[in-house]
Design a protein around this motif. Structure first.
Motif, PDB file in Angstrom:
ATOM      1  N   ILE A  36      23.278  38.503 -43.234  1.00  0.00           N
ATOM      2  CA  ILE A  36      22.223  38.432 -42.220  1.00  0.00           C
ATOM      3  C   ILE A  36      22.286  37.044 -41.604  1.00  0.00           C
ATOM      4  O   ILE A  36      22.197  36.044 -42.304  1.00  0.00           O
ATOM      5  N   ARG A  37      22.435  37.018 -40.254  1.00  0.00           N
ATOM      6  CA  ARG A  37      22.497  35.743 -39.549  1.00  0.00           C
ATOM      7  C   ARG A  37      21.389  35.677 -38.508  1.00  0.00           C
ATOM      8  O   ARG A  37      21.157  36.634 -37.774  1.00  0.00           O
ATOM      9  N   GLN A  38      20.732  34.554 -38.450  1.00  0.00           N
ATOM     10  CA  GLN A  38      19.668  34.322 -37.476  1.00  0.00           C
ATOM     11  C   GLN A  38      20.217  33.415 -36.383  1.00  0.00           C
ATOM     12  O   GLN A  38      20.715  32.326 -36.658  1.00  0.00           O
ATOM     13  N   GLN A  39      20.149  33.868 -35.136  1.00  0.00           N
ATOM     14  CA  GLN A  39      20.610  33.077 -33.998  1.00  0.00           C
ATOM     15  C   GLN A  39      19.486  32.157 -33.520  1.00  0.00           C
ATOM     16  O   GLN A  39      18.306  32.418 -33.753  1.00  0.00           O
ATOM     17  N   PRO A  40      19.820  31.061 -32.821  1.00  0.00           N
ATOM     18  CA  PRO A  40      18.782  30.137 -32.323  1.00  0.00           C
ATOM     19  C   PRO A  40      17.821  30.797 -31.334  1.00  0.00           C
ATOM     20  O   PRO A  40      16.666  30.384 -31.218  1.00  0.00           O
ATOM     21  N   ASN A  41      18.272  31.854 -30.635  1.00  0.00           N
ATOM     22  CA  ASN A  41      17.410  32.512 -29.660  1.00  0.00           C
ATOM     23  C   ASN A  41      16.482  33.544 -30.309  1.00  0.00           C
ATOM     24  O   ASN A  41      15.762  34.254 -29.610  1.00  0.00           O
ATOM     25  N   GLY A  42      16.513  33.662 -31.631  1.00  0.00           N
ATOM     26  CA  GLY A  42      15.606  34.568 -32.324  1.00  0.00           C
ATOM     27  C   GLY A  42      16.213  35.906 -32.707  1.00  0.00           C
ATOM     28  O   GLY A  42      15.577  36.698 -33.398  1.00  0.00           O
ATOM     29  N   ARG A  43      17.427  36.190 -32.251  1.00  0.00           N
ATOM     30  CA  ARG A  43      18.067  37.455 -32.608  1.00  0.00           C
ATOM     31  C   ARG A  43      18.593  37.404 -34.036  1.00  0.00           C
ATOM     32  O   ARG A  43      19.069  36.382 -34.513  1.00  0.00           O
ATOM     33  N   THR A  44      18.543  38.542 -34.693  1.00  0.00           N
ATOM     34  CA  THR A  44      19.039  38.653 -36.057  1.00  0.00           C
ATOM     35  C   THR A  44      20.205  39.631 -36.070  1.00  0.00           C
ATOM     36  O   THR A  44      20.097  40.735 -35.544  1.00  0.00           O
ATOM     37  N   PHE A  45      21.329  39.204 -36.646  1.00  0.00           N
ATOM     38  CA  PHE A  45      22.502  40.057 -36.766  1.00  0.00           C
ATOM     39  C   PHE A  45      22.702  40.409 -38.224  1.00  0.00           C
ATOM     40  O   PHE A  45      22.715  39.537 -39.090  1.00  0.00           O
TER      41      PHE A  45
END
Length: 123
Positions: A36-45
């Motif tokens: 699980i990765r959290q992007q700086p723009n708030g999206r979660t992959f």
């Protein structure tokens, strides 16, 4: 009453392949990894990886068919002269040496049949 029996039969026919799949996954030592990765723009992959490893090393024998998928540390030996001290000899016409784990295996180019196995050649 008939509807309940039919529903039970339908459920068992649907769930039985799923149970068999779980058993075969345990035999092959299948592992799933979830990242699980959290992007700086708030999206979660969320990504899921599946790793399948054989349970133990394959033991090769003369006359078997060689399949590189089951070979540990598979490597084709292009220059057998470098390994003369390890008991390798010139392969006959139509054969080549491959490495499977610590073993040297003489494999036919056309059909994949094993001509010789030198166990522990790379210890």
């Amino acid at each position: 009453m008939n509807k309940i029996i039919l529903a039970a039969l339908a459920a068992s026919s649907i769930l039985s392949p799923l149970a068999a799949t779980g058993a075969s996954a345990q035999q092959r030592d299948e592992r799933r990894t979830t990242v699980i990765r959290q992007q700086p723009n708030g999206r979660t992959f969320v990504t899921e990886r599946r790793v399948v490893r054989p349970q133990q090393a394959r033991r090769w024998a003369r006359g078997q068919r060689f399949d590189r998928r089951y070979a540990n540390n598979y490597q084709e030996i292009r220059d057998w002269r470098q390994y003369r001290g390890r008991r390798l000899y010139a392969p006959p016409r139509g054969y080549h040496w491959v490495r499977s784990g610590n073993d040297a295996v003489l494999v036919a180019l056309s059909g994949g049949l094993i001509g010789a196995v030198l166990g522990g050649a790379f210890n």
